[in-house]
Design a protein around this motif. Structure first.
Motif, PDB file in Angstrom:
ATOM      1  N   TRP A  37      24.310 -24.711  -1.031  1.00 23.37           N
ATOM      2  CA  TRP A  37      24.725 -24.107   0.811  1.00 23.37           C
ATOM      3  C   TRP A  37      23.548 -23.994   1.886  1.00 23.37           C
ATOM      4  O   TRP A  37      22.294 -23.542   1.200  1.00 23.37           O
ATOM      5  CB  TRP A  37      25.951 -22.944   0.491  1.00 23.37           C
ATOM      6  CG  TRP A  37      27.070 -23.420  -0.425  1.00 23.37           C
ATOM      7  CD1 TRP A  37      27.599 -23.757  -1.201  1.00 23.37           C
ATOM      8  CD2 TRP A  37      27.986 -22.123  -0.378  1.00 23.37           C
ATOM      9  NE1 TRP A  37      28.972 -24.259  -1.279  1.00 23.37           N
ATOM     10  CE2 TRP A  37      28.948 -22.350  -1.638  1.00 23.37           C
ATOM     11  CE3 TRP A  37      28.166 -21.310   0.768  1.00 23.37           C
ATOM     12  CZ2 TRP A  37      30.307 -22.183  -1.004  1.00 23.37           C
ATOM     13  CZ3 TRP A  37      29.702 -20.040   0.515  1.00 23.37           C
ATOM     14  CH2 TRP A  37      30.526 -21.346  -0.734  1.00 23.37           C
ATOM     15  N   SER A  38      23.909 -24.019   2.566  1.00 25.00           N
ATOM     16  CA  SER A  38      23.462 -23.770   3.927  1.00 25.00           C
ATOM     17  C   SER A  38      23.143 -22.570   4.198  1.00 25.00           C
ATOM     18  O   SER A  38      23.783 -21.792   4.193  1.00 25.00           O
ATOM     19  CB  SER A  38      23.472 -24.249   5.094  1.00 25.00           C
ATOM     20  OG  SER A  38      24.402 -24.472   5.754  1.00 25.00           O
ATOM     21  N   ASP A  39      22.107 -22.089   4.602  1.00 27.00           N
ATOM     22  CA  ASP A  39      21.481 -20.748   5.387  1.00 27.00           C
ATOM     23  C   ASP A  39      23.076 -20.487   6.548  1.00 27.00           C
ATOM     24  O   ASP A  39      23.423 -19.343   6.404  1.00 27.00           O
ATOM     25  CB  ASP A  39      20.537 -19.997   6.688  1.00 27.00           C
ATOM     26  CG  ASP A  39      19.581 -19.869   5.087  1.00 27.00           C
ATOM     27  OD1 ASP A  39      19.293 -20.496   3.852  1.00 27.00           O
ATOM     28  OD2 ASP A  39      17.880 -19.970   5.738  1.00 27.00           O
ATOM     29  N   ALA A  40      23.564 -21.339   7.150  1.00 24.10           N
ATOM     30  CA  ALA A  40      24.065 -21.108   7.574  1.00 24.10           C
ATOM     31  C   ALA A  40      26.376 -21.170   6.923  1.00 24.10           C
ATOM     32  O   ALA A  40      26.326 -20.274   7.272  1.00 24.10           O
ATOM     33  CB  ALA A  40      24.925 -22.048   8.985  1.00 24.10           C
ATOM     34  N   GLU A  41      26.009 -21.524   6.028  1.00 23.17           N
ATOM     35  CA  GLU A  41      27.388 -21.903   5.094  1.00 23.17           C
ATOM     36  C   GLU A  41      27.144 -20.127   4.442  1.00 23.17           C
ATOM     37  O   GLU A  41      28.226 -19.726   3.949  1.00 23.17           O
ATOM     38  CB  GLU A  41      27.009 -22.876   3.827  1.00 23.17           C
ATOM     39  CG  GLU A  41      27.860 -24.150   4.855  1.00 23.17           C
ATOM     40  CD  GLU A  41      27.357 -25.363   4.128  1.00 23.17           C
ATOM     41  OE1 GLU A  41      27.832 -25.845   3.638  1.00 23.17           O
ATOM     42  OE2 GLU A  41      26.428 -25.037   2.814  1.00 23.17           O
ATOM     43  N   LEU A  42      25.894 -20.004   4.382  1.00 22.45           N
ATOM     44  CA  LEU A  42      25.812 -18.812   3.459  1.00 22.45           C
ATOM     45  C   LEU A  42      26.249 -17.612   4.520  1.00 22.45           C
ATOM     46  O   LEU A  42      26.958 -17.171   4.087  1.00 22.45           O
ATOM     47  CB  LEU A  42      24.623 -18.274   1.998  1.00 22.45           C
ATOM     48  CG  LEU A  42      24.212 -19.341   1.651  1.00 22.45           C
ATOM     49  CD1 LEU A  42      22.735 -19.234   1.121  1.00 22.45           C
ATOM     50  CD2 LEU A  42      25.429 -19.091   0.355  1.00 22.45           C
ATOM     51  N   ALA A  73      28.476 -17.906   6.971  1.00 21.72           N
ATOM     52  CA  ALA A  73      29.801 -17.656   7.672  1.00 21.72           C
ATOM     53  C   ALA A  73      30.723 -17.221   6.284  1.00 21.72           C
ATOM     54  O   ALA A  73      31.635 -15.595   5.947  1.00 21.72           O
ATOM     55  CB  ALA A  73      30.368 -18.950   7.789  1.00 21.72           C
ATOM     56  N   ALA A  74      29.915 -16.738   5.022  1.00 21.27           N
ATOM     57  CA  ALA A  74      30.359 -16.603   3.898  1.00 21.27           C
ATOM     58  C   ALA A  74      30.551 -14.863   3.936  1.00 21.27           C
ATOM     59  O   ALA A  74      31.650 -14.272   3.443  1.00 21.27           O
ATOM     60  CB  ALA A  74      30.081 -17.020   2.739  1.00 21.27           C
ATOM     61  N   GLU A 108      21.578 -20.889  11.140  1.00 23.27           N
ATOM     62  CA  GLU A 108      21.170 -21.551  10.025  1.00 23.27           C
ATOM     63  C   GLU A 108      19.416 -21.621   9.927  1.00 23.27           C
ATOM     64  O   GLU A 108      18.619 -22.211   9.411  1.00 23.27           O
ATOM     65  CB  GLU A 108      21.063 -23.310  11.039  1.00 23.27           C
ATOM     66  CG  GLU A 108      20.442 -23.405  12.401  1.00 23.27           C
ATOM     67  CD  GLU A 108      21.707 -23.126  13.309  1.00 23.27           C
ATOM     68  OE1 GLU A 108      20.983 -22.933  14.061  1.00 23.27           O
ATOM     69  OE2 GLU A 108      22.773 -22.311  12.886  1.00 23.27           O
ATOM     70  N   ALA A 152      28.221 -14.783  -1.347  1.00 21.04           N
ATOM     71  CA  ALA A 152      26.990 -15.303  -0.534  1.00 21.04           C
ATOM     72  C   ALA A 152      25.821 -14.804   0.345  1.00 21.04           C
ATOM     73  O   ALA A 152      23.817 -15.303   0.715  1.00 21.04           O
ATOM     74  CB  ALA A 152      27.820 -15.817   0.774  1.00 21.04           C
TER      75      ALA A 152
END
Length: 74
Positions: A5-10, A12-13, A69, A21
């Motif tokens: 996962w990208s940092d942005a996805e982490l 968000a999670a 991100e 996350a």
């Protein structure tokens, strides 16, 4: 799975209540944070305490990050 996962996805999670996350974010950046705190203190115990405080602050302020991100640079 979270490793991909990208940092942005982490971020968000984490905001949605997924603690794993945030654990992944810590795993990614723990070495860098510890290197900085060690270079400033040259004491293992103080360095580890500062690194932990850094991640506690990050946890508490994660919701306010405008560019998730770039959490690594933050």
């Amino acid at each position: 799975m979270l490793e991909s996962w990208s940092d942005a996805e982490l971020c968000a999670a984490t905001r949605l209540g997924e603690p794993a996350a945030f654990v992944e974010l810590v795993r990614r950046y723990q070495g860098a944070v510890c290197a900085v705190t060690w270079s400033l203190t040259r004491r293992q115990d103080v360095s580890e305490d500062l690194a932990q405080e850094t991640f506690v602050i990050a946890w508490n302020k994660l919701a306010g990050i405008r560019t998730p991100e770039r959490v690594g640079a933050w």
